[in-house]
Enzyme design. Structure first.
Site, PDB file in Angstrom:
ATOM      1  N   ARG A  59      11.671  -5.953   4.793  1.00  0.00           N
ATOM      2  CA  ARG A  59      11.263  -4.624   4.411  1.00  0.00           C
ATOM      3  C   ARG A  59      12.182  -3.692   4.723  1.00  0.00           C
ATOM      4  O   ARG A  59      12.143  -4.212   6.654  1.00  0.00           O
ATOM      5  CB  ARG A  59       9.685  -4.560   4.663  1.00  0.00           C
ATOM      6  CG  ARG A  59       9.033  -3.304   4.701  1.00  0.00           C
ATOM      7  CD  ARG A  59       8.287  -2.722   4.486  1.00  0.00           C
ATOM      8  NE  ARG A  59       7.175  -2.863   5.644  1.00  0.00           N
ATOM      9  CZ  ARG A  59       5.850  -3.204   5.616  1.00  0.00           C
ATOM     10  NH1 ARG A  59       5.443  -2.908   5.308  1.00  0.00           N
ATOM     11  NH2 ARG A  59       5.000  -3.651   6.656  1.00  0.00           N
TER      12      ARG A  59
ATOM     13  N   LYS B  44       1.146  -1.597   0.058  1.00  0.00           N
ATOM     14  CA  LYS B  44       0.375  -0.056  -0.373  1.00  0.00           C
ATOM     15  C   LYS B  44       0.825   1.483   0.144  1.00  0.00           C
ATOM     16  O   LYS B  44       0.732   2.106  -0.862  1.00  0.00           O
ATOM     17  CB  LYS B  44      -0.695   0.056   1.333  1.00  0.00           C
ATOM     18  CG  LYS B  44      -1.818  -1.170   1.265  1.00  0.00           C
ATOM     19  CD  LYS B  44      -2.884  -1.011   2.564  1.00  0.00           C
ATOM     20  CE  LYS B  44      -2.414  -0.044   4.483  1.00  0.00           C
ATOM     21  NZ  LYS B  44      -1.537  -1.814   4.510  1.00  0.00           N
TER      22      LYS B  44
ATOM     23  N   ARG C 146      -0.891  -8.606  13.577  1.00  0.00           N
ATOM     24  CA  ARG C 146      -1.545  -6.902  12.291  1.00  0.00           C
ATOM     25  C   ARG C 146      -2.144  -7.478  11.946  1.00  0.00           C
ATOM     26  O   ARG C 146      -3.331  -7.469  11.883  1.00  0.00           O
ATOM     27  CB  ARG C 146      -0.374  -6.708  12.058  1.00  0.00           C
ATOM     28  CG  ARG C 146       0.559  -5.283  13.017  1.00  0.00           C
ATOM     29  CD  ARG C 146       1.702  -4.972  12.472  1.00  0.00           C
ATOM     30  NE  ARG C 146       2.316  -4.673  11.201  1.00  0.00           N
ATOM     31  CZ  ARG C 146       3.190  -4.831  10.291  1.00  0.00           C
ATOM     32  NH1 ARG C 146       3.463  -5.003  10.661  1.00  0.00           N
ATOM     33  NH2 ARG C 146       2.563  -4.003   8.677  1.00  0.00           N
TER      34      ARG C 146
ATOM     35  N   ARG D 191      -9.289   2.743   8.404  1.00  0.00           N
ATOM     36  CA  ARG D 191      -9.010   0.579   9.326  1.00  0.00           C
ATOM     37  C   ARG D 191     -10.217   0.257  10.163  1.00  0.00           C
ATOM     38  O   ARG D 191     -10.055  -1.138  10.500  1.00  0.00           O
ATOM     39  CB  ARG D 191      -7.399   1.027  10.041  1.00  0.00           C
ATOM     40  CG  ARG D 191      -6.663  -0.094   9.513  1.00  0.00           C
ATOM     41  CD  ARG D 191      -6.222   0.830  10.772  1.00  0.00           C
ATOM     42  NE  ARG D 191      -4.447  -0.773  10.352  1.00  0.00           N
ATOM     43  CZ  ARG D 191      -3.120  -0.156   9.565  1.00  0.00           C
ATOM     44  NH1 ARG D 191      -3.317   1.558   9.071  1.00  0.00           N
ATOM     45  NH2 ARG D 191      -1.914  -1.057   9.666  1.00  0.00           N
TER      46      ARG D 191
ATOM     47  N   ARG E  96      11.374  -1.968  10.702  1.00  0.00           N
ATOM     48  CA  ARG E  96      10.517  -1.337  11.448  1.00  0.00           C
ATOM     49  C   ARG E  96      10.172  -2.292  12.448  1.00  0.00           C
ATOM     50  O   ARG E  96       9.700  -3.913  12.284  1.00  0.00           O
ATOM     51  CB  ARG E  96       9.087  -1.850  10.630  1.00  0.00           C
ATOM     52  CG  ARG E  96       8.511  -0.240   9.954  1.00  0.00           C
ATOM     53  CD  ARG E  96       6.965  -0.612   8.823  1.00  0.00           C
ATOM     54  NE  ARG E  96       6.242  -0.825  10.012  1.00  0.00           N
ATOM     55  CZ  ARG E  96       4.482  -0.719   8.703  1.00  0.00           C
ATOM     56  NH1 ARG E  96       4.837  -0.053   8.166  1.00  0.00           N
ATOM     57  NH2 ARG E  96       3.622  -0.718  10.309  1.00  0.00           N
TER      58      ARG E  96
HETATM   59  P1  ADP Z   1       0.711  -1.682   8.371  1.00  0.00           P
HETATM   60  O1  ADP Z   1       1.413  -2.264   6.842  1.00  0.00           O
HETATM   61  O2  ADP Z   1       0.507  -2.901   9.445  1.00  0.00           O
HETATM   62  O3  ADP Z   1      -0.597  -1.749   7.281  1.00  0.00           O
HETATM   63  P2  ADP Z   1       0.875   1.009   9.007  1.00  0.00           P
HETATM   64  O4  ADP Z   1       2.351   1.366   8.834  1.00  0.00           O
HETATM   65  O5  ADP Z   1      -0.232   1.509   8.015  1.00  0.00           O
HETATM   66  O6  ADP Z   1       1.777  -0.454   8.998  1.00  0.00           O
HETATM   67  O7  ADP Z   1       0.406   1.380  10.718  1.00  0.00           O
HETATM   68  C1  ADP Z   1       1.370   0.452  11.740  1.00  0.00           C
HETATM   69  C2  ADP Z   1       0.409   0.943  12.971  1.00  0.00           C
HETATM   70  O8  ADP Z   1       0.002   1.845  13.466  1.00  0.00           O
HETATM   71  C3  ADP Z   1      -0.328  -0.601  13.230  1.00  0.00           C
HETATM   72  O9  ADP Z   1      -0.084  -1.479  13.338  1.00  0.00           O
HETATM   73  C4  ADP Z   1      -1.334   0.504  13.874  1.00  0.00           C
HETATM   74  O10 ADP Z   1      -0.741   0.842  15.542  1.00  0.00           O
HETATM   75  C5  ADP Z   1      -1.190   1.935  14.013  1.00  0.00           C
HETATM   76  N1  ADP Z   1      -2.096   2.725  13.190  1.00  0.00           N
HETATM   77  C6  ADP Z   1      -1.954   3.012  11.273  1.00  0.00           C
HETATM   78  N2  ADP Z   1      -3.199   3.207  10.842  1.00  0.00           N
HETATM   79  C7  ADP Z   1      -4.284   3.260  11.973  1.00  0.00           C
HETATM   80  C8  ADP Z   1      -5.320   3.603  12.314  1.00  0.00           C
HETATM   81  N3  ADP Z   1      -5.757   3.480  10.686  1.00  0.00           N
HETATM   82  N4  ADP Z   1      -5.710   3.283  13.150  1.00  0.00           N
HETATM   83  C9  ADP Z   1      -5.601   2.596  14.496  1.00  0.00           C
HETATM   84  N5  ADP Z   1      -4.199   2.049  13.981  1.00  0.00           N
HETATM   85  C10 ADP Z   1      -3.116   2.417  13.458  1.00  0.00           C
END
Ligand code: ADP
Length: 219
Positions: free
Chosen positions: A132, A20, A176, A95, A165
């Protein structure tokens, strides 16, 4: 009569590690609109050790979701900035169904949601996420197996040392994925019913997925 200009709100959906962030960045360059990544914003807050950062650090490290009100404040502030006035791309938001409803309420007139799902099976995810690496400077995303940087562990573009990360360890990735299945997957049905969903196969090279998005997706 003056023509009404539709303002695109492009939402990327898909499991962690689907690509994404990478594809959202690509499309944001093509369309000259900002990519808004809630994950990146939260990671910056953690790095800066701000009030927000301290609040979300352990939640993120466990692969759980930050509360909806905090996320709404963050996103509403960001999309109110002038650079978002002609549209924007959301990576990581909404989300869950509640966040989707909250987002609708802060959109301005003529903004139209368009959802792109990057479809990748779970077996592939673990492999991808383990390799990654991200550039903290320009946010380019590499993968040591599929898309390595030219020199080990440094960004091709600006030479910054890449980082891994903290939540990319296998145990947290599994958590996750569980969070994704339970909270985020229902959004696909939600947007499908509204007729705004487009699905792209994410099991191809980054460039091919990017081309598929550019040629198939109408937003
Ligand atoms: P992923 O690769 O899991 O999609 P992201 O970089 O989008 O990871 O998000 C990393 C973390 O940040 C998530 O696991 C969550 O803890 C938090 N997070 C990000 N966006 C949101 C959201 N819209 N609502 C709640 N938590 C979020």
């Amino acid at each position: 009569m003056e023509e009404i200009k539709i303002i695109p709100v492009i939402i990327f959906l898909g499991p962690p590690g689907a690509g994404k962030g990478t594809q959202a960045l690509r499309l944001s360059r093509v369309k000259s609109i900002p990519k808004i990544s809630t994950g990146d914003m939260l990671r910056h807050a953690v790095q800066e050790d701000s009030d927000l950062g301290r609040k979300v650090k352990s939640i993120m490290a466990e692969g759980a979701l930050v509360d909806d009100e905090t996320m709404l404040n963050l996103v509403a502030d960001r999309i109110a900035r002038p650079d978002s006035k002609d549209g924007f791309i959301l990576d990581g938001y909404p989300r869950n169904i509640h966040q989707a409803a909250q987002l609708e309420k802060v959109l301005r007139p003529h903004m139209q949601i368009c959802v792109v799902v990057i479809d990748v099976p779970e077996a592939e995810i673990i492999k991808r996420v383990a390799g990654r690496r991200t550039c903290p400077q320009c946010e380019r995303i590499y993968n040591v197996h599929f898309h390595p940087p030219k020199a080990d562990e440094v960004c091709d573009v600006d030479g910054t040392k890449l980082f891994r990360r903290q939540d990319d360890q296998e145990r947290v990735v599994r958590k996750r994925l569980t969070t994704y299945r339970k909270e985020t997957l229902p959004l696909i049905e939600h947007y499908k019913k509204r007729g705004v969903l487009q699905v792209v196969n994410g099991v191809h090279l980054e460039e091919e997925v990017g081309n598929a998005i550019a040629s198939q997706v109408r937003c």
